[in-house]
Design a protein around this motif. Structure first.
Motif, PDB file in Angstrom:
ATOM      1  N   THR A 138       0.852  -1.184   0.000  1.00  0.00           N
ATOM      2  CA  THR A 138       0.000   0.000   0.000  1.00  0.00           C
ATOM      3  C   THR A 138       0.890   1.237   0.000  1.00  0.00           C
ATOM      4  OG1 THR A 138      -1.739  -1.135   1.240  1.00  0.00           O
ATOM      5  CG2 THR A 138      -1.790   1.272   1.220  1.00  0.00           C
ATOM      6  N   PRO A 139       0.712   2.160  -0.939  1.00  0.00           N
ATOM      7  CA  PRO A 139       1.580   3.347  -0.978  1.00  0.00           C
ATOM      8  C   PRO A 139       1.254   4.342   0.122  1.00  0.00           C
ATOM      9  CG  PRO A 139      -0.107   3.515  -2.655  1.00  0.00           C
ATOM     10  CD  PRO A 139      -0.254   2.142  -2.052  1.00  0.00           C
ATOM     11  N   THR A 140       2.232   5.156   0.453  1.00  0.00           N
ATOM     12  CA  THR A 140       2.042   6.296   1.346  1.00  0.00           C
ATOM     13  C   THR A 140       2.491   7.544   0.597  1.00  0.00           C
ATOM     14  OG1 THR A 140       4.272   6.271   2.299  1.00  0.00           O
ATOM     15  CG2 THR A 140       2.623   4.801   3.306  1.00  0.00           C
ATOM     16  N   ALA A 141       2.342   8.693   1.222  1.00  0.00           N
ATOM     17  CA  ALA A 141       2.765   9.939   0.586  1.00  0.00           C
ATOM     18  C   ALA A 141       4.261   9.964   0.333  1.00  0.00           C
ATOM     19  CB  ALA A 141       2.357  11.132   1.453  1.00  0.00           C
ATOM     20  N   GLN A 142       5.015   9.123   1.043  1.00  0.00           N
ATOM     21  CA  GLN A 142       6.470   9.069   0.875  1.00  0.00           C
ATOM     22  C   GLN A 142       6.894   8.048  -0.177  1.00  0.00           C
ATOM     23  OE1 GLN A 142       5.026   9.053   4.174  1.00  0.00           O
ATOM     24  NE2 GLN A 142       5.236  11.273   3.943  1.00  0.00           N
ATOM     25  N   SER A 143       5.949   7.312  -0.740  1.00  0.00           N
ATOM     26  CA  SER A 143       6.275   6.255  -1.698  1.00  0.00           C
ATOM     27  C   SER A 143       6.536   6.800  -3.090  1.00  0.00           C
ATOM     28  CB  SER A 143       5.126   5.242  -1.783  1.00  0.00           C
ATOM     29  OG  SER A 143       4.875   4.629  -0.550  1.00  0.00           O
ATOM     30  N   THR A 144       7.293   6.038  -3.855  1.00  0.00           N
ATOM     31  CA  THR A 144       7.406   6.256  -5.296  1.00  0.00           C
ATOM     32  C   THR A 144       6.532   5.205  -5.958  1.00  0.00           C
ATOM     33  OG1 THR A 144       9.640   7.157  -5.206  1.00  0.00           O
ATOM     34  CG2 THR A 144       8.940   6.221  -7.300  1.00  0.00           C
ATOM     35  N   VAL A 145       5.642   5.641  -6.822  1.00  0.00           N
ATOM     36  CA  VAL A 145       4.685   4.718  -7.429  1.00  0.00           C
ATOM     37  C   VAL A 145       4.889   4.649  -8.937  1.00  0.00           C
ATOM     38  CG1 VAL A 145       2.954   5.016  -5.628  1.00  0.00           C
ATOM     39  CG2 VAL A 145       2.935   6.543  -7.615  1.00  0.00           C
ATOM     40  N   LYS A 146       4.629   3.466  -9.479  1.00  0.00           N
ATOM     41  CA  LYS A 146       4.628   3.280 -10.929  1.00  0.00           C
ATOM     42  C   LYS A 146       3.184   3.011 -11.325  1.00  0.00           C
ATOM     43  CE  LYS A 146       6.925   0.733 -14.664  1.00  0.00           C
ATOM     44  NZ  LYS A 146       7.911  -0.325 -14.984  1.00  0.00           N
ATOM     45  N   VAL A 147       2.651   3.832 -12.208  1.00  0.00           N
ATOM     46  CA  VAL A 147       1.234   3.754 -12.544  1.00  0.00           C
ATOM     47  C   VAL A 147       0.994   3.890 -14.040  1.00  0.00           C
ATOM     48  CG1 VAL A 147       0.485   4.703 -10.322  1.00  0.00           C
ATOM     49  CG2 VAL A 147       0.936   6.254 -12.226  1.00  0.00           C
ATOM     50  N   ASN A 148      -0.140   3.363 -14.461  1.00  0.00           N
ATOM     51  CA  ASN A 148      -0.734   3.712 -15.735  1.00  0.00           C
ATOM     52  C   ASN A 148      -1.984   4.503 -15.413  1.00  0.00           C
ATOM     53  OD1 ASN A 148       0.446   3.073 -18.266  1.00  0.00           O
ATOM     54  ND2 ASN A 148       0.181   0.890 -17.858  1.00  0.00           N
ATOM     55  N   TYR A 149      -2.278   5.545 -16.151  1.00  0.00           N
ATOM     56  CA  TYR A 149      -3.445   6.354 -15.843  1.00  0.00           C
ATOM     57  C   TYR A 149      -3.975   7.068 -17.069  1.00  0.00           C
ATOM     58  CZ  TYR A 149      -0.454  10.473 -16.126  1.00  0.00           C
ATOM     59  OH  TYR A 149       0.395  11.443 -16.581  1.00  0.00           O
ATOM     60  N   GLU A 150      -5.240   7.446 -16.965  1.00  0.00           N
ATOM     61  CA  GLU A 150      -5.860   8.342 -17.945  1.00  0.00           C
ATOM     62  C   GLU A 150      -6.598   9.412 -17.175  1.00  0.00           C
ATOM     63  OE1 GLU A 150      -8.216   7.334 -21.798  1.00  0.00           O
ATOM     64  OE2 GLU A 150      -9.731   7.576 -20.219  1.00  0.00           O
ATOM     65  N   GLY A 151      -6.408  10.673 -17.576  1.00  0.00           N
ATOM     66  CA  GLY A 151      -7.097  11.783 -16.937  1.00  0.00           C
ATOM     67  C   GLY A 151      -8.021  12.458 -17.928  1.00  0.00           C
ATOM     68  N   LYS A 152      -9.247  12.721 -17.491  1.00  0.00           N
ATOM     69  CA  LYS A 152     -10.185  13.413 -18.369  1.00  0.00           C
ATOM     70  C   LYS A 152     -11.055  14.369 -17.578  1.00  0.00           C
ATOM     71  CE  LYS A 152     -13.618   9.662 -18.345  1.00  0.00           C
ATOM     72  NZ  LYS A 152     -14.380   8.701 -19.197  1.00  0.00           N
ATOM     73  N   LEU A 153     -11.746  15.252 -18.287  1.00  0.00           N
ATOM     74  CA  LEU A 153     -12.667  16.202 -17.692  1.00  0.00           C
ATOM     75  C   LEU A 153     -14.073  15.613 -17.679  1.00  0.00           C
ATOM     76  CD1 LEU A 153     -11.392  19.412 -19.551  1.00  0.00           C
ATOM     77  CD2 LEU A 153     -10.630  18.511 -17.339  1.00  0.00           C
ATOM     78  N   VAL A 154     -14.996  16.295 -17.024  1.00  0.00           N
ATOM     79  CA  VAL A 154     -16.348  15.752 -16.912  1.00  0.00           C
ATOM     80  C   VAL A 154     -17.058  15.686 -18.268  1.00  0.00           C
ATOM     81  CG1 VAL A 154     -16.606  16.473 -14.518  1.00  0.00           C
ATOM     82  CG2 VAL A 154     -17.320  18.025 -16.341  1.00  0.00           C
ATOM     83  N   ASP A 155     -16.590  16.466 -19.244  1.00  0.00           N
ATOM     84  CA  ASP A 155     -17.203  16.402 -20.577  1.00  0.00           C
ATOM     85  C   ASP A 155     -16.606  15.295 -21.433  1.00  0.00           C
ATOM     86  OD1 ASP A 155     -14.713  17.377 -21.296  1.00  0.00           O
ATOM     87  OD2 ASP A 155     -15.438  19.251 -22.171  1.00  0.00           O
ATOM     88  N   GLY A 156     -15.687  14.513 -20.849  1.00  0.00           N
ATOM     89  CA  GLY A 156     -15.080  13.394 -21.564  1.00  0.00           C
ATOM     90  C   GLY A 156     -13.767  13.714 -22.256  1.00  0.00           C
ATOM     91  N   THR A 157     -13.351  14.976 -22.233  1.00  0.00           N
ATOM     92  CA  THR A 157     -12.088  15.368 -22.861  1.00  0.00           C
ATOM     93  C   THR A 157     -10.911  14.738 -22.124  1.00  0.00           C
ATOM     94  OG1 THR A 157     -12.991  17.499 -23.579  1.00  0.00           O
ATOM     95  CG2 THR A 157     -10.595  17.298 -23.498  1.00  0.00           C
ATOM     96  N   VAL A 158     -10.106  13.952 -22.826  1.00  0.00           N
ATOM     97  CA  VAL A 158      -8.919  13.337 -22.229  1.00  0.00           C
ATOM     98  C   VAL A 158      -7.771  14.331 -22.317  1.00  0.00           C
ATOM     99  CG1 VAL A 158      -7.235  11.458 -22.395  1.00  0.00           C
ATOM    100  CG2 VAL A 158      -9.658  11.011 -22.830  1.00  0.00           C
TER     101      VAL A 158
END
Length: 227
Positions: A138-158
């Motif tokens: 489980t990560p903490t604020a002090q951790s280094t994380v490796k992630v895959n992610y997608e960020g979008k707005l509420v209108d669906g804009t990525v």
């Protein structure tokens, strides 16, 4: 003699506080400039690339380049200080109106989203949905994380996607937006989730790249590893 821009304009250009979660909108279909082996050409491009990530998307790159050329050549600016001040005031008013409208629509989205049975809401207002339970650290604020992610707005804009780039991101969790710092510790390695980040836990009242002020940010995140 060239003149410095009024403070109000300088703030518009340089006052954006970016966080390490990449948020610039990528356009891989656009024609890329030819590469050069000249060190100064490489450094010039790198400087421009960094600057481009920190200016409002509404600014004209062509006009920005014209201003830089005139300044470097020590020419007088083609606009008076009064004209620049008026334009800055008009632009600021437009931003405020956009932010107000954006805030109302995003508040409605969060209110409607919170009613869904699969969505949980924390005391800070962060909303999340666990897509897959992980089994590792489980990560903490002090951790280094490796992630895959997608960020979008509420209108669906990525606005950003490591999935699209087919390249996971490794970064210190503590250097990201507050929504990530709170949200990522809710899953373990191998897990995935949806995060619905209120503006106060994201970029707040500032526009960042293609993200308008007061935006709710929606992330799909896969937690690959924790260090």
């Amino acid at each position: 003699m060239s003149k410095a821009l009024p403070l109000s304009v300088a703030v518009l250009l340089t006052g954006l506080a970016l966080v390490p979660v990449a948020c610039s909108k990528h356009n891989d279909s656009a024609e890329k400039p030819a590469k050069s082996s000249d060190p100064m050409a490489i450094l010039s491009y790198a400087q421009g690339y960094q600057a481009g990530a920190q200016i409002p998307a509404e600014l004209s790159i062509d006009q920005l380049a014209n201003g830089m050329r005139d300044s470097q050549a020590h020419k007088d600016p083609i606009y008076s200080e009064a004209e620049i001040k008026k334009a800055a005031e008009q632009y600021q008013k437009t931003l405020q109106e956009k932010a107000a409208n954006q805030g109302k629509s995003n508040e409605k989205f969060l209110a409607d989203n919170a009613k869904k049975p699969e969505i949980k809401t924390t005391a800070s207002g962060l909303q999340y949905q666990i897509l897959k339970e992980g089994t590792g650290k489980t990560p903490t604020a002090q951790s280094t994380v490796k992630v895959n992610y997608e960020g979008k707005l509420v209108d669906g804009t990525v606005f950003d996607s490591s999935f699209a780039r087919k390249e996971p991101v490794e970064l210190p969790l503590g250097s990201t937006i507050p929504g990530w710092i709170e949200g990522l510790p809710l899953i373990k390695e191998g897990g995935s989730m949806m995060l619905y980040v209120p503006a106060k836990l994201g970029y707040g009242e500032q526009s960042v790249g293609s993200i308008p002020a007061n935006s709710v940010l929606i992330f799909k995140i896969e937690l690959i590893s924790v260090k």
